[in-house]
Design a protein around this motif. Structure first.
Motif, PDB file in Angstrom:
ATOM      1  N   THR A  13     146.305  75.850  69.195  1.00 21.64           N
ATOM      2  CA  THR A  13     146.122  77.229  68.770  1.00 21.64           C
ATOM      3  C   THR A  13     145.939  78.151  69.971  1.00 21.64           C
ATOM      4  N   LEU A  14     145.183  77.714  70.965  1.00 25.36           N
ATOM      5  CA  LEU A  14     144.979  78.521  72.163  1.00 25.36           C
ATOM      6  C   LEU A  14     146.289  78.749  72.899  1.00 25.36           C
ATOM      7  N   ILE A  15     147.110  77.733  73.013  1.00 26.71           N
ATOM      8  CA  ILE A  15     148.399  77.867  73.686  1.00 26.71           C
ATOM      9  C   ILE A  15     149.311  78.811  72.905  1.00 26.71           C
ATOM     10  N   MET A  16     149.302  78.698  71.581  1.00 33.32           N
ATOM     11  CA  MET A  16     150.130  79.586  70.768  1.00 33.32           C
ATOM     12  C   MET A  16     149.591  81.015  70.764  1.00 33.32           C
ATOM     13  N   MET A  17     148.326  81.193  71.088  1.00 35.09           N
ATOM     14  CA  MET A  17     147.697  82.510  71.085  1.00 35.09           C
ATOM     15  C   MET A  17     148.015  83.303  72.358  1.00 35.09           C
ATOM     16  N   ILE A  18     148.557  82.686  73.366  1.00 39.64           N
ATOM     17  CA  ILE A  18     148.835  83.369  74.627  1.00 39.64           C
ATOM     18  C   ILE A  18     149.767  84.571  74.436  1.00 39.64           C
ATOM     19  N   PRO A  19     150.888  84.468  73.705  1.00 39.50           N
ATOM     20  CA  PRO A  19     151.721  85.667  73.523  1.00 39.50           C
ATOM     21  C   PRO A  19     151.025  86.771  72.724  1.00 39.50           C
ATOM     22  N   ALA A  20     150.046  86.432  71.920  1.00 43.56           N
ATOM     23  CA  ALA A  20     149.359  87.433  71.106  1.00 43.56           C
ATOM     24  C   ALA A  20     148.442  88.319  71.935  1.00 43.56           C
ATOM     25  N   MET A  35     143.878  79.220  61.833  1.00 44.89           N
ATOM     26  CA  MET A  35     144.192  77.879  62.322  1.00 44.89           C
ATOM     27  C   MET A  35     143.024  77.323  63.127  1.00 44.89           C
ATOM     28  N   ALA A  36     142.429  78.152  63.973  1.00 49.30           N
ATOM     29  CA  ALA A  36     141.280  77.715  64.776  1.00 49.30           C
ATOM     30  C   ALA A  36     140.079  77.428  63.880  1.00 49.30           C
ATOM     31  N   LEU A  37     139.892  78.233  62.851  1.00 44.92           N
ATOM     32  CA  LEU A  37     138.784  77.983  61.930  1.00 44.92           C
ATOM     33  C   LEU A  37     138.998  76.706  61.127  1.00 44.92           C
ATOM     34  N   PHE A  38     140.256  76.380  60.842  1.00 44.60           N
ATOM     35  CA  PHE A  38     140.563  75.111  60.182  1.00 44.60           C
ATOM     36  C   PHE A  38     140.212  73.939  61.104  1.00 44.60           C
ATOM     37  N   GLY A  39     140.513  74.084  62.388  1.00 46.31           N
ATOM     38  CA  GLY A  39     140.126  73.059  63.358  1.00 46.31           C
ATOM     39  C   GLY A  39     138.620  72.905  63.440  1.00 46.31           C
ATOM     40  N   ALA A  40     137.894  74.024  63.356  1.00 43.38           N
ATOM     41  CA  ALA A  40     136.433  73.961  63.369  1.00 43.38           C
ATOM     42  C   ALA A  40     135.920  73.283  62.106  1.00 43.38           C
ATOM     43  N   PHE A  41     136.585  73.514  60.996  1.00 40.40           N
ATOM     44  CA  PHE A  41     136.207  72.864  59.735  1.00 40.40           C
ATOM     45  C   PHE A  41     136.383  71.355  59.831  1.00 40.40           C
ATOM     46  N   ILE A  42     137.471  70.922  60.439  1.00 39.35           N
ATOM     47  CA  ILE A  42     137.694  69.487  60.629  1.00 39.35           C
ATOM     48  C   ILE A  42     136.648  68.919  61.581  1.00 39.35           C
ATOM     49  N   SER A  47     130.819  63.488  64.319  1.00 41.37           N
ATOM     50  CA  SER A  47     129.446  63.326  64.790  1.00 41.37           C
ATOM     51  C   SER A  47     129.190  64.098  66.091  1.00 41.37           C
ATOM     52  N   LYS A  48     130.256  64.508  66.769  1.00 42.39           N
ATOM     53  CA  LYS A  48     130.127  65.273  68.008  1.00 42.39           C
ATOM     54  C   LYS A  48     130.541  66.724  67.758  1.00 42.39           C
ATOM     55  N   ASN A  49     130.123  67.611  68.636  1.00 41.80           N
ATOM     56  CA  ASN A  49     130.336  69.033  68.410  1.00 41.80           C
ATOM     57  C   ASN A  49     131.350  69.685  69.343  1.00 41.80           C
ATOM     58  N   GLY A  50     131.916  68.950  70.264  1.00 40.92           N
ATOM     59  CA  GLY A  50     132.784  69.549  71.280  1.00 40.92           C
ATOM     60  C   GLY A  50     134.026  70.204  70.706  1.00 40.92           C
ATOM     61  N   GLY A  51     134.754  69.512  69.852  1.00 42.93           N
ATOM     62  CA  GLY A  51     135.975  70.063  69.269  1.00 42.93           C
ATOM     63  C   GLY A  51     135.684  71.249  68.375  1.00 42.93           C
ATOM     64  N   ARG A  52     134.624  71.149  67.598  1.00 39.76           N
ATOM     65  CA  ARG A  52     134.248  72.255  66.718  1.00 39.76           C
ATOM     66  C   ARG A  52     133.891  73.494  67.521  1.00 39.76           C
ATOM     67  N   ASN A  53     133.081  73.321  68.557  1.00 40.07           N
ATOM     68  CA  ASN A  53     132.680  74.464  69.379  1.00 40.07           C
ATOM     69  C   ASN A  53     133.870  75.087  70.097  1.00 40.07           C
ATOM     70  N   PHE A  54     134.794  74.272  70.564  1.00 42.64           N
ATOM     71  CA  PHE A  54     135.993  74.788  71.228  1.00 42.64           C
ATOM     72  C   PHE A  54     136.821  75.617  70.255  1.00 42.64           C
ATOM     73  N   CYS A  55     136.991  75.130  69.033  1.00 46.14           N
ATOM     74  CA  CYS A  55     137.745  75.882  68.028  1.00 46.14           C
ATOM     75  C   CYS A  55     137.051  77.187  67.680  1.00 46.14           C
ATOM     76  N   LEU A  56     135.739  77.186  67.631  1.00 52.34           N
ATOM     77  CA  LEU A  56     135.011  78.422  67.339  1.00 52.34           C
ATOM     78  C   LEU A  56     135.172  79.433  68.470  1.00 52.34           C
ATOM     79  N   ILE A  57     135.219  78.967  69.712  1.00 50.86           N
ATOM     80  CA  ILE A  57     135.441  79.864  70.846  1.00 50.86           C
ATOM     81  C   ILE A  57     136.853  80.448  70.789  1.00 50.86           C
ATOM     82  N   VAL A  58     137.832  79.614  70.451  1.00 50.64           N
ATOM     83  CA  VAL A  58     139.212  80.102  70.330  1.00 50.64           C
ATOM     84  C   VAL A  58     139.306  81.126  69.200  1.00 50.64           C
ATOM     85  N   ALA A  59     138.661  80.873  68.074  1.00 47.59           N
ATOM     86  CA  ALA A  59     138.675  81.824  66.958  1.00 47.59           C
ATOM     87  C   ALA A  59     137.982  83.125  67.342  1.00 47.59           C
TER      88      ALA A  59
END
Length: 73
Positions: A13-20, A35-42, A47-59
């Motif tokens: 999502t971050l890579i696709m967000m570059i043109p935006a 899309m980023a919020l869907f990643g945060a939902f997943i 049990s870890k928070n790294g992927g969720r936090n990264f998606c929240l930062i991208v969103a």
């Protein structure tokens, strides 16, 4: 496994967000922020928070860009 999937969704999502970032393409963030919020939902089910936090930062970055452009530009 869900943490890795969430991080991958955030990265794509971050890579696709570059043109935006450019003027007159900011409306693409209406697609990328959910899309980023869907990643945060997943990542919420991991049990870890790294992927969720990264998606929240991208969103948050996409939402900030939408706010600065008035939702359209």
């Amino acid at each position: 496994m869900l943490n890795i999937l969430s991080g991958f969704i955030g990265l794509v999502t971050l890579i696709m967000m570059i043109p935006a970032v450019f003027p007159f393409l900011g409306a693409l963030n209406w697609i990328f922020v959910p899309m980023a919020l869907f990643g945060a939902f997943i990542g919420m089910f991991s049990s870890k928070n790294g992927g969720r936090n990264f998606c929240l930062i991208v969103a948050a970055f996409g939402a900030l860009r939408l706010f600065m452009g008035g939702g359209l530009i």
